[in-house]
Design a protein around this motif. Structure first.
Motif, mmCIF file in Angstrom:
data_model
loop_
_atom_site.group_PDB
_atom_site.id
_atom_site.type_symbol
_atom_site.label_atom_id
_atom_site.label_comp_id
_atom_site.label_asym_id
_atom_site.label_seq_id
_atom_site.Cartn_x
_atom_site.Cartn_y
_atom_site.Cartn_z
ATOM 1 N N ILE A 54 7.889 4.431 -0.076
ATOM 2 C CA ILE A 54 6.487 4.792 0.179
ATOM 3 C C ILE A 54 6.383 6.231 0.683
ATOM 4 C CG2 ILE A 54 4.427 4.260 1.550
ATOM 5 C CD1 ILE A 54 5.059 2.220 -0.748
ATOM 6 N N ASN A 58 4.332 9.168 -1.197
ATOM 7 C CA ASN A 58 3.223 9.848 -0.526
ATOM 8 C C ASN A 58 3.432 11.351 -0.403
ATOM 9 O OD1 ASN A 58 1.623 7.576 -0.205
ATOM 10 N ND2 ASN A 58 2.579 7.018 1.730
ATOM 11 N N LYS A 76 11.281 -2.340 4.999
ATOM 12 C CA LYS A 76 10.100 -2.774 4.260
ATOM 13 C C LYS A 76 10.599 -3.387 2.956
ATOM 14 C CE LYS A 76 6.346 -0.472 4.441
ATOM 15 N NZ LYS A 76 5.314 0.543 4.346
ATOM 16 N N GLU A 80 6.452 -5.930 0.057
ATOM 17 C CA GLU A 80 5.527 -5.130 0.877
ATOM 18 C C GLU A 80 5.264 -3.775 0.224
ATOM 19 O OE1 GLU A 80 6.561 -6.462 5.421
ATOM 20 O OE2 GLU A 80 8.167 -5.485 4.267
ATOM 21 N N GLU A 83 3.000 -4.205 -2.861
ATOM 22 C CA GLU A 83 1.614 -4.412 -2.444
ATOM 23 C C GLU A 83 0.950 -3.092 -2.062
ATOM 24 O OE1 GLU A 83 -0.703 -7.855 0.094
ATOM 25 O OE2 GLU A 83 1.414 -7.470 0.503
ATOM 26 N N GLU A 84 1.660 -2.249 -1.318
ATOM 27 C CA GLU A 84 1.126 -0.940 -0.914
ATOM 28 C C GLU A 84 0.879 -0.034 -2.115
ATOM 29 O OE1 GLU A 84 2.490 1.764 2.417
ATOM 30 O OE2 GLU A 84 3.428 -0.149 3.013
ATOM 31 N N ARG A 87 -2.140 -1.111 -4.150
ATOM 32 C CA ARG A 87 -3.404 -0.932 -3.420
ATOM 33 C C ARG A 87 -3.846 0.525 -3.391
ATOM 34 N NH1 ARG A 87 -1.993 -4.182 1.386
ATOM 35 N NH2 ARG A 87 -1.187 -2.198 2.050
ATOM 36 N N ASP A 88 -2.922 1.447 -3.617
ATOM 37 C CA ASP A 88 -3.198 2.879 -3.475
ATOM 38 C C ASP A 88 -3.710 3.452 -4.804
ATOM 39 O OD1 ASP A 88 -2.983 5.721 -3.342
ATOM 40 O OD2 ASP A 88 -1.456 5.529 -1.783
#
Length: 149
Positions: A54, A58, A76, A80, A83-84, A87-88
């Motif tokens: 992540i 990012n 993580k 997880e 899912e992140e 969602r982004d």
């Protein structure tokens, strides 16, 4: 244009593949299998766990063309992280391929529910891994229409 030159042309257009894998031996095997299938080594990047994945996404100037994601990682989990990512709005277009040892129907259903684009179980030997990476490259970079930033 023959099949090999089409694959080579398409692989040149790949930004990079980001592999989230905590096992260093698996990282090496995946790297070797991808390079054996003509993907340039500089187009393969690794994250040790979901946190690092992540973080890399990012802070990326150029997003990966594809993410290979292990489920069972420290800090993580792959679930997880998946899912992140999904969602982004900046990341959800990136194809995420679950690449794990689990062939549990529960894991498979959950990953598709969370938005994974495919679910692959890690093969038990290197020859099958090379063949699976060949199929993955041919499908995602030669046949499927994907968004490239």
């Amino acid at each position: 244009m023959n099949d090999m030159s089409l694959v080579a042309k398409n692989l040149r257009a790949v930004n990079h593949i980001l592999v989230a894998e905590d096992d260093l031996d698996d990282q090496e095997l995946i790297r070797d299998a991808l390079t054996e299938n003509k993907l340039a080594i500089e187009k393969i990047k690794f994250a040790q766990d979901g946190e690092e994945l992540i973080s890399l996404l990012n802070s990326a100037e150029v997003l990966p063309s594809l993410i290979l994601l292990d489920l069972n990682m420290p800090r993580k989990s792959g679930r997880e992280a998946l899912e992140e990512i999904k969602r982004d709005p900046k990341l959800k277009h990136i194809p995420v391929i679950i690449f794990t040892t689990s062939d549990s129907e529960i894991d498979i259903k959950e990953c598709y529910f969370l938005g994974s684009n495919a679910y692959l179980t890690k093969p038990n030997n290197y020859v099958d891994l090379v063949e699976l990476m060949k199929d993955l490259i041919n499908f995602w970079f030669c046949q499927a229409q994907i968004i490239v930033d």
